[in-house]
Design a protein around this motif. Structure first.
Motif, PDB file in Angstrom:
ATOM      1  N   CYS A  10       0.813  -1.229   0.000  1.00 34.86           N
ATOM      2  CA  CYS A  10       0.000   0.000   0.000  1.00 34.86           C
ATOM      3  C   CYS A  10       0.841   1.272   0.000  1.00 34.86           C
ATOM      4  O   CYS A  10       0.442   2.278  -0.576  1.00 34.86           O
ATOM      5  CB  CYS A  10      -0.991  -0.012   1.158  1.00 34.86           C
ATOM      6  N   ASN A  11       2.026   1.231   0.622  1.00 33.61           N
ATOM      7  CA  ASN A  11       2.866   2.427   0.651  1.00 33.61           C
ATOM      8  C   ASN A  11       3.423   2.781  -0.722  1.00 33.61           C
ATOM      9  O   ASN A  11       3.869   3.911  -0.951  1.00 33.61           O
ATOM     10  CB  ASN A  11       4.019   2.252   1.642  1.00 33.61           C
ATOM     11  N   GLU A  12       3.451   1.801  -1.619  1.00 35.28           N
ATOM     12  CA  GLU A  12       3.954   2.063  -2.967  1.00 35.28           C
ATOM     13  C   GLU A  12       2.874   2.641  -3.874  1.00 35.28           C
ATOM     14  O   GLU A  12       3.162   3.112  -4.972  1.00 35.28           O
ATOM     15  CB  GLU A  12       4.515   0.768  -3.572  1.00 35.28           C
ATOM     16  N   ALA A  13       1.634   2.588  -3.434  1.00 31.48           N
ATOM     17  CA  ALA A  13       0.516   3.139  -4.221  1.00 31.48           C
ATOM     18  C   ALA A  13       0.370   4.618  -3.885  1.00 31.48           C
ATOM     19  O   ALA A  13      -0.546   5.032  -3.195  1.00 31.48           O
ATOM     20  CB  ALA A  13      -0.763   2.377  -3.913  1.00 31.48           C
ATOM     21  N   ASP A  14       1.303   5.423  -4.390  1.00 34.99           N
ATOM     22  CA  ASP A  14       1.294   6.848  -4.030  1.00 34.99           C
ATOM     23  C   ASP A  14       0.809   7.694  -5.198  1.00 34.99           C
ATOM     24  O   ASP A  14       1.027   7.377  -6.366  1.00 34.99           O
ATOM     25  CB  ASP A  14       2.695   7.297  -3.601  1.00 34.99           C
ATOM     26  N   SER A  15       0.159   8.778  -4.858  1.00 33.63           N
ATOM     27  CA  SER A  15      -0.443   9.654  -5.867  1.00 33.63           C
ATOM     28  C   SER A  15       0.559  10.609  -6.499  1.00 33.63           C
ATOM     29  O   SER A  15       0.181  11.433  -7.336  1.00 33.63           O
ATOM     30  CB  SER A  15      -1.593  10.449  -5.231  1.00 33.63           C
ATOM     31  N   TYR A  16       1.842  10.512  -6.097  1.00 35.68           N
ATOM     32  CA  TYR A  16       2.860  11.355  -6.709  1.00 35.68           C
ATOM     33  C   TYR A  16       3.473  10.722  -7.952  1.00 35.68           C
ATOM     34  O   TYR A  16       4.306  11.332  -8.609  1.00 35.68           O
ATOM     35  CB  TYR A  16       3.984  11.624  -5.700  1.00 35.68           C
ATOM     36  N   HIS A  17       3.070   9.495  -8.259  1.00 34.91           N
ATOM     37  CA  HIS A  17       3.639   8.816  -9.418  1.00 34.91           C
ATOM     38  C   HIS A  17       3.386   9.660 -10.676  1.00 34.91           C
ATOM     39  O   HIS A  17       2.282  10.161 -10.877  1.00 34.91           O
ATOM     40  CB  HIS A  17       2.994   7.435  -9.575  1.00 34.91           C
ATOM     41  N   PRO A  18       4.407   9.834 -11.525  1.00 36.46           N
ATOM     42  CA  PRO A  18       4.228  10.652 -12.730  1.00 36.46           C
ATOM     43  C   PRO A  18       3.035  10.244 -13.586  1.00 36.46           C
ATOM     44  O   PRO A  18       2.382  11.101 -14.183  1.00 36.46           O
ATOM     45  CB  PRO A  18       5.549  10.429 -13.485  1.00 36.46           C
ATOM     46  N   ALA A  19       2.720   8.944 -13.619  1.00 33.90           N
ATOM     47  CA  ALA A  19       1.557   8.497 -14.396  1.00 33.90           C
ATOM     48  C   ALA A  19       0.270   9.110 -13.850  1.00 33.90           C
ATOM     49  O   ALA A  19      -0.600   9.543 -14.611  1.00 33.90           O
ATOM     50  CB  ALA A  19       1.463   6.971 -14.374  1.00 33.90           C
ATOM     51  N   LEU A  20       0.157   9.161 -12.518  1.00 35.91           N
ATOM     52  CA  LEU A  20      -1.049   9.744 -11.891  1.00 35.91           C
ATOM     53  C   LEU A  20      -1.104  11.246 -12.131  1.00 35.91           C
ATOM     54  O   LEU A  20      -2.174  11.793 -12.447  1.00 35.91           O
ATOM     55  CB  LEU A  20      -1.030   9.464 -10.382  1.00 35.91           C
ATOM     56  N   VAL A  21       0.019  11.912 -11.980  1.00 34.57           N
ATOM     57  CA  VAL A  21       0.071  13.360 -12.191  1.00 34.57           C
ATOM     58  C   VAL A  21      -0.357  13.696 -13.615  1.00 34.57           C
ATOM     59  O   VAL A  21      -1.158  14.612 -13.857  1.00 34.57           O
ATOM     60  CB  VAL A  21       1.488  13.895 -11.899  1.00 34.57           C
ATOM     61  N   ARG A  22       0.150  12.922 -14.571  1.00 31.58           N
ATOM     62  CA  ARG A  22      -0.183  13.182 -15.978  1.00 31.58           C
ATOM     63  C   ARG A  22      -1.637  12.835 -16.286  1.00 31.58           C
ATOM     64  O   ARG A  22      -2.282  13.494 -17.115  1.00 31.58           O
ATOM     65  CB  ARG A  22       0.775  12.403 -16.880  1.00 31.58           C
ATOM     66  N   MET A  23      -2.175  11.799 -15.634  1.00 28.36           N
ATOM     67  CA  MET A  23      -3.576  11.438 -15.850  1.00 28.36           C
ATOM     68  C   MET A  23      -4.518  12.520 -15.326  1.00 28.36           C
ATOM     69  O   MET A  23      -5.550  12.818 -15.945  1.00 28.36           O
ATOM     70  CB  MET A  23      -3.875  10.103 -15.173  1.00 28.36           C
ATOM     71  N   ILE A  24      -4.156  13.101 -14.197  1.00 32.22           N
ATOM     72  CA  ILE A  24      -4.974  14.188 -13.651  1.00 32.22           C
ATOM     73  C   ILE A  24      -4.939  15.383 -14.600  1.00 32.22           C
ATOM     74  O   ILE A  24      -5.966  16.002 -14.887  1.00 32.22           O
ATOM     75  CB  ILE A  24      -4.481  14.578 -12.241  1.00 32.22           C
ATOM     76  N   GLU A  25      -3.750  15.670 -15.119  1.00 34.32           N
ATOM     77  CA  GLU A  25      -3.615  16.784 -16.062  1.00 34.32           C
ATOM     78  C   GLU A  25      -4.433  16.526 -17.324  1.00 34.32           C
ATOM     79  O   GLU A  25      -5.100  17.430 -17.854  1.00 34.32           O
ATOM     80  CB  GLU A  25      -2.132  16.976 -16.396  1.00 34.32           C
ATOM     81  N   MET A  26      -4.431  15.286 -17.818  1.00 34.36           N
ATOM     82  CA  MET A  26      -5.222  14.922 -19.001  1.00 34.36           C
ATOM     83  C   MET A  26      -6.712  15.115 -18.744  1.00 34.36           C
ATOM     84  O   MET A  26      -7.448  15.627 -19.598  1.00 34.36           O
ATOM     85  CB  MET A  26      -4.950  13.455 -19.370  1.00 34.36           C
ATOM     86  N   THR A  27      -7.147  14.711 -17.559  1.00 31.62           N
ATOM     87  CA  THR A  27      -8.560  14.827 -17.193  1.00 31.62           C
ATOM     88  C   THR A  27      -8.988  16.288 -17.130  1.00 31.62           C
ATOM     89  O   THR A  27     -10.042  16.672 -17.662  1.00 31.62           O
ATOM     90  CB  THR A  27      -8.821  14.141 -15.842  1.00 31.62           C
ATOM     91  N   VAL A  28      -8.171  17.100 -16.480  1.00 28.93           N
ATOM     92  CA  VAL A  28      -8.482  18.530 -16.351  1.00 28.93           C
ATOM     93  C   VAL A  28      -8.507  19.198 -17.720  1.00 28.93           C
ATOM     94  O   VAL A  28      -9.405  20.001 -18.029  1.00 28.93           O
ATOM     95  CB  VAL A  28      -7.457  19.219 -15.423  1.00 28.93           C
ATOM     96  N   LYS A  29      -7.540  18.865 -18.548  1.00 28.54           N
ATOM     97  CA  LYS A  29      -7.451  19.462 -19.886  1.00 28.54           C
ATOM     98  C   LYS A  29      -8.690  19.127 -20.711  1.00 28.54           C
ATOM     99  O   LYS A  29      -9.259  19.989 -21.381  1.00 28.54           O
ATOM    100  CB  LYS A  29      -6.190  18.952 -20.592  1.00 28.54           C
ATOM    101  N   ALA A  30      -9.124  17.854 -20.645  1.00 26.68           N
ATOM    102  CA  ALA A  30     -10.314  17.428 -21.390  1.00 26.68           C
ATOM    103  C   ALA A  30     -11.550  18.155 -20.881  1.00 26.68           C
ATOM    104  O   ALA A  30     -12.373  18.637 -21.674  1.00 26.68           O
ATOM    105  CB  ALA A  30     -10.495  15.917 -21.259  1.00 26.68           C
ATOM    106  N   ALA A  31     -11.688  18.239 -19.563  1.00 23.34           N
ATOM    107  CA  ALA A  31     -12.854  18.906 -18.977  1.00 23.34           C
ATOM    108  C   ALA A  31     -12.885  20.388 -19.344  1.00 23.34           C
ATOM    109  O   ALA A  31     -13.928  20.927 -19.744  1.00 23.34           O
ATOM    110  CB  ALA A  31     -12.841  18.730 -17.462  1.00 23.34           C
ATOM    111  N   ARG A  32     -11.738  21.022 -19.218  1.00 21.71           N
ATOM    112  CA  ARG A  32     -11.666  22.461 -19.487  1.00 21.71           C
ATOM    113  C   ARG A  32     -12.029  22.777 -20.940  1.00 21.71           C
ATOM    114  O   ARG A  32     -12.677  23.801 -21.224  1.00 21.71           O
ATOM    115  CB  ARG A  32     -10.256  22.968 -19.167  1.00 21.71           C
ATOM    116  N   SER A  33     -11.648  21.909 -21.862  1.00 24.24           N
ATOM    117  CA  SER A  33     -11.918  22.162 -23.279  1.00 24.24           C
ATOM    118  C   SER A  33     -13.405  22.133 -23.591  1.00 24.24           C
ATOM    119  O   SER A  33     -13.837  22.627 -24.632  1.00 24.24           O
ATOM    120  CB  SER A  33     -11.179  21.141 -24.150  1.00 24.24           C
TER     121      SER A  33
END
Length: 347
Positions: free
Chosen positions: A246-269
């Motif tokens: 469970c300690n390795e499941a962190d939200s700082y992983h670059p994949a998570l950061v980029r997925m959040i950015e993708m989601t926000v970008k899609a919503a904003r558009s």
């Protein structure tokens, strides 16, 4: 945890507690003040709640509404499916506390780590990848319709009583556009049956496939709410309850950061807003990253609302945005965490 702490550790502990009390006092004094950055960016700080009694805590702690009502409490605490009337009663109790403030009701996210005995769901070797969330709602569609009926009846009652309603509906575990279409269509048929007002309909972003088709979903939905716990779990292929991993499941992983950015970008558009209602929103460093990525709503436990609002009021949004751009270019969780260890550059 310090076992048999020495005198110096005990002395430090007393100082830490006193400092914590002072911080909490300062936060408490400002808890009803809006969460607005130094350069005028407003962030909605709302709360996650799991039962009617929690609604009072939202307002007491400075929350501006509810970003996630976990309706599982209605199903887990019962020996049989709760009636529409019983569900309405619980929803009305929450509405009476919140008034016209936002109340996002997530339809039952049963299954996975939230089984319901009276449904007699067959044993699954991997329940997190099985019959849960919207999938279970589709399997037991009559139950799903009765829950939607309770939500719409409550909205109708509030509108007739006060002239408006803050109720929203959110569907969990949506992973493809066809699931959204089906959930939306069922909701609309129930609404027409009840003759209730239209409510904003949104989805949880917690399945990686939803992120990859976020552009398509954003054309249809009214809002996104990122469930950081499950999105992390499914992206990392790590059970968030696993004692060793469970300690390795962190939200700082670059994949998570980029997925959040993708989601926000899609919503904003498409002119839609994005919130986060997982544990990540309550972590001060993670919250600054989320706001920098463009998230406009943070939904946390009532106990964390004042501290999150206080943190937002202390930072500059443009600097948050610049820092988030740097975070998107990093290659490891450790590098992202290191970037956010010192936030002196955000003021």
């Amino acid at each position: 945890i310090y076992v048999s702490p020495d005198e110096a550790t005990q002395k430090n502990g007393v100082q830490w507690i006193e400092k914590w009390k002072q911080i909490r006092k300062a936060e408490n004094e400002q808890k009803h003040k809006a969460a607005e950055t130094l350069d005028g960016r407003h962030i909605d700080v709302v709360c996650n709640i799991a039962k009617p009694e929690d609604a009072k805590l939202v307002l007491e702690n400075g929350g501006e509404g509810v970003g996630l009502l976990r309706t599982e409490f209605l199903f887990e605490s019962s020996t049989a499916e709760p009636t529409v009337e019983a569900q309405c009663e619980s929803l009305k109790a929450i509405v009476e506390e919140l008034g016209s403030r936002q109340l996002i009701v997530r339809t039952a996210d049963i299954g996975g780590d939230k089984p319901v005995s009276w449904l007699h769901i067959p044993h699954e070797n991997n329940p997190f990848l099985g019959m849960r969330g919207i999938r279970l709602s589709f399997k037991y569609e009559a139950m799903f319709r009765r829950q939607l009926e309770a939500i719409y009846r409550t909205a109708l009652w509030q509108t007739e009583t006060t002239g408006s309603t803050g109720l929203h509906i959110m569907f969990p575990m949506i992973g493809r556009i066809s699931e959204w279409n089906k959930a939306r269509d069922i909701a609309e048929s129930v609404r027409l049956q009840v003759d209730a007002p239209q409510l904003p309909l949104g989805i949880m972003i917690e399945v990686p496939s939803a992120v990859m088709v976020a552009e398509d979903l954003a054309k249809e939905v009214d809002f996104f709410s990122i469930g950081s716990n499950d999105l992390t779990q499914y992206t990392m292929a790590i059970d968030r309850l696993h004692p060793d991993l469970c300690n390795e499941a962190d939200s700082y992983h670059p994949a998570l950061v980029r997925m959040i950015e993708m989601t926000v970008k899609a919503a904003r558009s498409h002119g839609k807003w994005v919130g986060v209602c997982g544990n990540a929103a309550a972590n001060p460093n993670m919250a600054t990253l989320l706001v920098g990525l463009g998230v406009t709503e943070l939904s946390v436990s009532p106990a964390d609302a004042a501290s999150v609002k206080n943190m937002i009021r202390a930072v500059n949004y443009l600097k948050l945005k610049e820092k988030a751009i740097k975070a998107l270019q990093l290659e490891s969780s450790e590098a992202v965490m290191e970037l956010y260890k010192n936030n002196d550059d955000l003021f």
